[in-house]
Design a protein around this motif. Structure first.
Motif, PDB file in Angstrom:
ATOM      1  N   GLU A 165       0.717  -1.246  -0.012  1.00 14.21           N
ATOM      2  CA  GLU A 165      -0.192   0.044  -0.077  1.00 14.21           C
ATOM      3  C   GLU A 165       0.967   1.159   0.098  1.00 14.21           C
ATOM      4  O   GLU A 165       0.484   2.213  -0.872  1.00 14.21           O
ATOM      5  CB  GLU A 165      -0.992  -0.049   1.316  1.00 14.21           C
ATOM      6  CG  GLU A 165      -1.904   1.084   1.337  1.00 14.21           C
ATOM      7  CD  GLU A 165      -2.535   1.130   2.550  1.00 14.21           C
ATOM      8  OE1 GLU A 165      -3.199   2.411   3.143  1.00 14.21           O
ATOM      9  OE2 GLU A 165      -2.741  -0.008   3.339  1.00 14.21           O
ATOM     10  N   GLN A 166       1.916   1.144   0.828  1.00 10.05           N
ATOM     11  CA  GLN A 166       2.710   2.477   0.883  1.00 10.05           C
ATOM     12  C   GLN A 166       3.510   2.619  -0.205  1.00 10.05           C
ATOM     13  O   GLN A 166       3.952   3.688  -0.989  1.00 10.05           O
ATOM     14  CB  GLN A 166       3.608   2.425   2.244  1.00 10.05           C
ATOM     15  CG  GLN A 166       2.877   2.432   3.541  1.00 10.05           C
ATOM     16  CD  GLN A 166       1.866   3.759   3.724  1.00 10.05           C
ATOM     17  OE1 GLN A 166       0.934   3.735   3.309  1.00 10.05           O
ATOM     18  NE2 GLN A 166       2.584   4.568   4.158  1.00 10.05           N
ATOM     19  N   LEU A 167       3.888   1.510  -0.929  1.00 11.70           N
ATOM     20  CA  LEU A 167       4.663   1.741  -2.148  1.00 11.70           C
ATOM     21  C   LEU A 167       3.948   2.256  -3.399  1.00 11.70           C
ATOM     22  O   LEU A 167       4.208   3.035  -4.331  1.00 11.70           O
ATOM     23  CB  LEU A 167       5.465   0.372  -2.452  1.00 11.70           C
ATOM     24  CG  LEU A 167       6.857   0.045  -1.798  1.00 11.70           C
ATOM     25  CD1 LEU A 167       7.170  -1.254  -2.190  1.00 11.70           C
ATOM     26  CD2 LEU A 167       7.759   1.075  -1.756  1.00 11.70           C
ATOM     27  N   ASP A 168       2.589   1.743  -3.340  1.00 10.92           N
ATOM     28  CA  ASP A 168       1.628   2.435  -4.160  1.00 10.92           C
ATOM     29  C   ASP A 168       1.481   3.858  -4.192  1.00 10.92           C
ATOM     30  O   ASP A 168       1.666   4.791  -5.174  1.00 10.92           O
ATOM     31  CB  ASP A 168       0.075   1.917  -3.662  1.00 10.92           C
ATOM     32  CG  ASP A 168       0.000   0.309  -4.311  1.00 10.92           C
ATOM     33  OD1 ASP A 168       0.679   0.007  -5.276  1.00 10.92           O
ATOM     34  OD2 ASP A 168      -1.058  -0.212  -3.801  1.00 10.92           O
ATOM     35  N   ARG A 169       1.493   4.213  -2.877  1.00 12.84           N
ATOM     36  CA  ARG A 169       1.186   5.912  -2.470  1.00 12.84           C
ATOM     37  C   ARG A 169       2.577   6.406  -3.095  1.00 12.84           C
ATOM     38  O   ARG A 169       2.508   7.735  -3.498  1.00 12.84           O
ATOM     39  CB  ARG A 169       1.068   5.961  -0.951  1.00 12.84           C
ATOM     40  CG  ARG A 169      -0.160   5.626  -0.690  1.00 12.84           C
ATOM     41  CD  ARG A 169      -0.536   5.980   0.744  1.00 12.84           C
ATOM     42  NE  ARG A 169      -1.758   5.185   1.043  1.00 12.84           N
ATOM     43  CZ  ARG A 169      -3.116   5.679   0.929  1.00 12.84           C
ATOM     44  NH1 ARG A 169      -3.382   6.923  -0.027  1.00 12.84           N
ATOM     45  NH2 ARG A 169      -4.261   5.210   1.363  1.00 12.84           N
ATOM     46  N   PHE A 170       3.743   5.698  -2.818  1.00 15.80           N
ATOM     47  CA  PHE A 170       4.963   6.304  -3.260  1.00 15.80           C
ATOM     48  C   PHE A 170       5.320   6.394  -4.776  1.00 15.80           C
ATOM     49  O   PHE A 170       5.922   7.224  -5.031  1.00 15.80           O
ATOM     50  CB  PHE A 170       6.233   5.549  -2.643  1.00 15.80           C
ATOM     51  CG  PHE A 170       7.552   6.021  -2.935  1.00 15.80           C
ATOM     52  CD1 PHE A 170       8.246   7.255  -2.482  1.00 15.80           C
ATOM     53  CD2 PHE A 170       8.421   5.319  -3.857  1.00 15.80           C
ATOM     54  CE1 PHE A 170       9.298   7.830  -2.589  1.00 15.80           C
ATOM     55  CE2 PHE A 170       9.681   5.874  -4.008  1.00 15.80           C
ATOM     56  CZ  PHE A 170      10.123   7.002  -3.247  1.00 15.80           C
ATOM     57  N   GLY A 171       4.438   5.771  -5.474  1.00 14.37           N
ATOM     58  CA  GLY A 171       4.514   5.848  -6.799  1.00 14.37           C
ATOM     59  C   GLY A 171       4.869   4.769  -7.569  1.00 14.37           C
ATOM     60  O   GLY A 171       5.259   4.801  -9.025  1.00 14.37           O
ATOM     61  N   VAL A 172       5.195   3.555  -6.969  1.00 16.44           N
ATOM     62  CA  VAL A 172       5.460   2.464  -7.710  1.00 16.44           C
ATOM     63  C   VAL A 172       4.231   1.697  -8.096  1.00 16.44           C
ATOM     64  O   VAL A 172       3.288   1.219  -7.454  1.00 16.44           O
ATOM     65  CB  VAL A 172       6.305   1.401  -6.494  1.00 16.44           C
ATOM     66  CG1 VAL A 172       6.499  -0.157  -7.329  1.00 16.44           C
ATOM     67  CG2 VAL A 172       7.437   2.085  -6.154  1.00 16.44           C
TER      68      VAL A 172
END
Length: 437
Positions: free
Chosen positions: A280-287
Motif C-alpha cells: 500500500e505504501q509503495l503504491d502511494r510512493f508511486g510504484v
C-alpha cells in the motif's frame, strides 16, 4: 501467536538466567552433579535443533521452486526479473560481507572458550579449494541431498526444477501449486516448532550460565549491541545507493512512506507481517502494482538483507565462541555459501536460525552453537525484520525508477481509498504486467 511467543521467550530467558545462576552458586566449579544437570538441560535446545534441521531441506526446496517457477517467461518479466536479481545479488554481497568484516572487527565471541562434543568437520579445518567447493555444489542425487540436508545441492536442484516448471507452463502448474502447498506446510510446521522455542531458550541459558556463570550475559549484550551497529551501517549503505538512483529528496520521502510497515515488522519480528502495508505504501510512493506485485514477492525470497547480515555475523560469532579459527579463504567460502543459502530464508520470525544451522552443518562447525543465539534471537530478529523491509522497499523503488515507471507520490498520510485495481492484496502472488492489471 507471535507476540505471545515473544513474551514466553522473554520469560523463559529470565527464568533460565535465574535457574542457571542458582545452580552455579549451589555447586562448586567442576562438580559432576552440576555437569550432569547442565547436560540434562541441554537436551531441550538439542531437541529444538533437531526439529529445526528437519525443516531445512523441504523449506528451501519449496520456497525456491515456487519463487523461480512464478517468474514467468515474457520479455518484460525477464528484463525486470534480471534487474531485480542483479540488485539482490549486489545487496546480498554487501550485507554478508559487511557482517563478516564487522564480526572480525568486533570479535564478540572471543573469550567464551566453549568446547564442543561434536568434532569439527574437514571443511572447517582443511584448506579451502575451489575444486572442493564446486564439487560440493552439484548433487549426484536430489534425494541424497535432501536426506543429508546438503543445502547447496538442494538449492541447485531447486533452481533446475523451478526453471523447468516455468518453461512447462500450464503442464507444470499442478507441481507449482504443490510446491506452494509444501511451502505453506513447512511454514506451518515451523510455527509449531517455534512454540518449543521458550523451552529451548530456558534450557540453553540455564545450562550455559550454570557452568559458566552470569558473566556470559555481558557477552550477549555486547553481541546484540554490535549487531545493531552493523544494521545501522547497512541502512546507511542501502539508503545511500537509493539516493544515487532516486535522488536525495525522494529517498527521504521513501523513508517517510515506509515507516509504518517498518515499525510493524520491528514490533512483530516478522517482515512478512508488513508485506500488505508495504504494498500500500509503495503504491502511494508511486510504484505501479505491476512492478511491486512481482518484485516484492521475489524479494521476500531472494532479498532479505537483514537476515543475510545476521547469518554471517552469527555464524562467525559461533566459530569464535568455540575457538575455531577460519582462514580468509574459508570465510570467503562461507560468504559464497551464505550468498546462496540465504535465498531460501522465509520472511517469518527466527527463520534465519534454519540457515545458520544449515551453514554450520555445511562447514562442519558445532551446530549446537545455535543454542547460544536463542536467548537474544528475538531481539535481533526485530532489527533484521525491519532491515528486510527497508531493503525490499529500496530494491522495488530503484527497479521501478530503472524501468522509467516511477510515478509522482501521493500524500503518505492521505486516507483516501486506492483505486480498485491497486488494492494492497492485488498482485501479491500474481505477476501480471498489464498496465491495467
Amino acid at each position: 501467536m507471535g507476540k505471545r511467543l515473544t513474551l514466553y521467550i522473554v520469560i523463559a530467558m529470565f527464568v533460565g538466567i535465574a535457574t542457571g545462576y542458582a545452580l552455579n552458586v549451589s555447586y562448586p566449579a567442576g562438580d559432576k552433579r552440576l555437569a550432569d544437570i547442565a547436560d540434562l538441560l541441554k537436551l531441550l535446545p538439542e531437541v529444538f535443533l533437531h526439529l529445526i534441521k528437519m525443516i531445512i531441506a523441504p523449506l528451501i526446496l519449496a520456497t525456491l521452486v515456487t519463487g523461480i517457477a512464478s517468474m514467468g517467461d515474457s520479455t518484460a518479466l525477464g528484463r525486470i526479473g534480471g534487474r531485480a536479481l542483479a540488485w539482490f545479488i549486489t545487496a546480498s554481497l554487501i550485507s554478508i560481507s559487511l557482517g563478516l568484516v564487522l564480526v572480525n572487527l568486533f570479535q564478540p565471541g572471543v573469550g567464551l572458550n566453549i568446547t564442543s562434543a561434536t568434532p569439527v568437520g574437514d571443511l572447517a579445518t582443511a584448506d579451502f579449494t575451489i575444486r572442493h567447493f564446486v564439487l560440493e555444489v552439484f548433487p549426484t542425487s536430489a534425494l541424497d541431498a535432501m536426506a543429508k540436508n546438503n543445502v547447496l545441492q538442494v538449492l541447485v536442484f531447486s533452481v533446475f526444477a523451478g526453471v523447468g516448471l516455468s518453461a512447462m507452463g500450464e503442464e507444470g502448474a499442478p507441481l507449482v501449486r504443490g510446491a506452494e502447498a509444501l511451502a505453506t506446510l513447512m511454514l506451518t510446521i515451523t510455527d509449531y516448532v517455534m512454540r518449543f522455542a521458550p523451552f529451548a531458550v530456558f534450557g540453553a541459558l540455564s545450562s550455559v550460565i550454570a557452568t559458566r556463570g552470569v558473566g556470559i550475559i555481558v557477552t550477549y549484550g555486547v553481541f546484540a549491541g554490535e549487531f545493531y551497529i552493523a544494521l545501522m551501517l547497512l541502512w546507511v549503505i542501502l539508503m545511500g545507493f537509493a539516493a544515487v538512483f532516486l535522488g536525495g529528496k525522494r529517498v527521504l520521502l521513501l523513508a517517510r512512506y515506509i515507516r509504518e510497515p517498518l515499525l510493524l515488522a520491528f514490533s512483530t519480528a516478522s517482515s512478512e507481517s508488513a508485506l500488505p502495508k508495504l504494498f500500500e505504501q509503495l503504491d502511494r510512493f508511486g510504484v505501479p502494482r505491476r512492478i511491486s506485485g512481482f518484485v516484492l514477492p521475489l524479494g521476500y525470497s531472494f532479498n532479505l538483507d537483514g537476515s543475510m547480515i545476521y547469518t554471517s555475523f552469527a555464524t562467525l560469532f559461533i566459530a569464535q565462541a568455540y575457538n575455531i579459527q577460519l582462514s580468509a579463504g574459508q570465510q570467503i567460502a562461507m560468504l559464497l555459501t551464505l550468498m546462496v543459502t540465504s535465498k531460501g530464508i522465509a520472511g517469518v520470525p527466527r527463520a534465519s536460525l534454519v540457515v545458520i544451522a544449515a551453514t554450520l552443518t555445511q562447514f562442519g562447525l558445532p551446530v549446537e552453537g545455535v543454542a547460544l543465539l536463542l536467548g537474544v534471537d528475538t531481539f535481533l530478529d526485530m532489527g533484521r525484520a525491519a532491515t528486510n523491509v527497508v531493503g525490499n522497499a529500496v530494491a522495488t523503488s530503484v527497479i521501478t525508477k530503472w524501468e522509467g515507471m516511477l510515478q509522482p507520490p501521493m500524500d503518505p498520510d492521505a486516507s483516501e481509498a486506492l483505486p480498485p485495481h491497486d488494492t494492497p492484496e492485488h498482485g501479491r502472488r500474481g505477476l501480471n504486467l498489464d498496465p491495467e492489471a
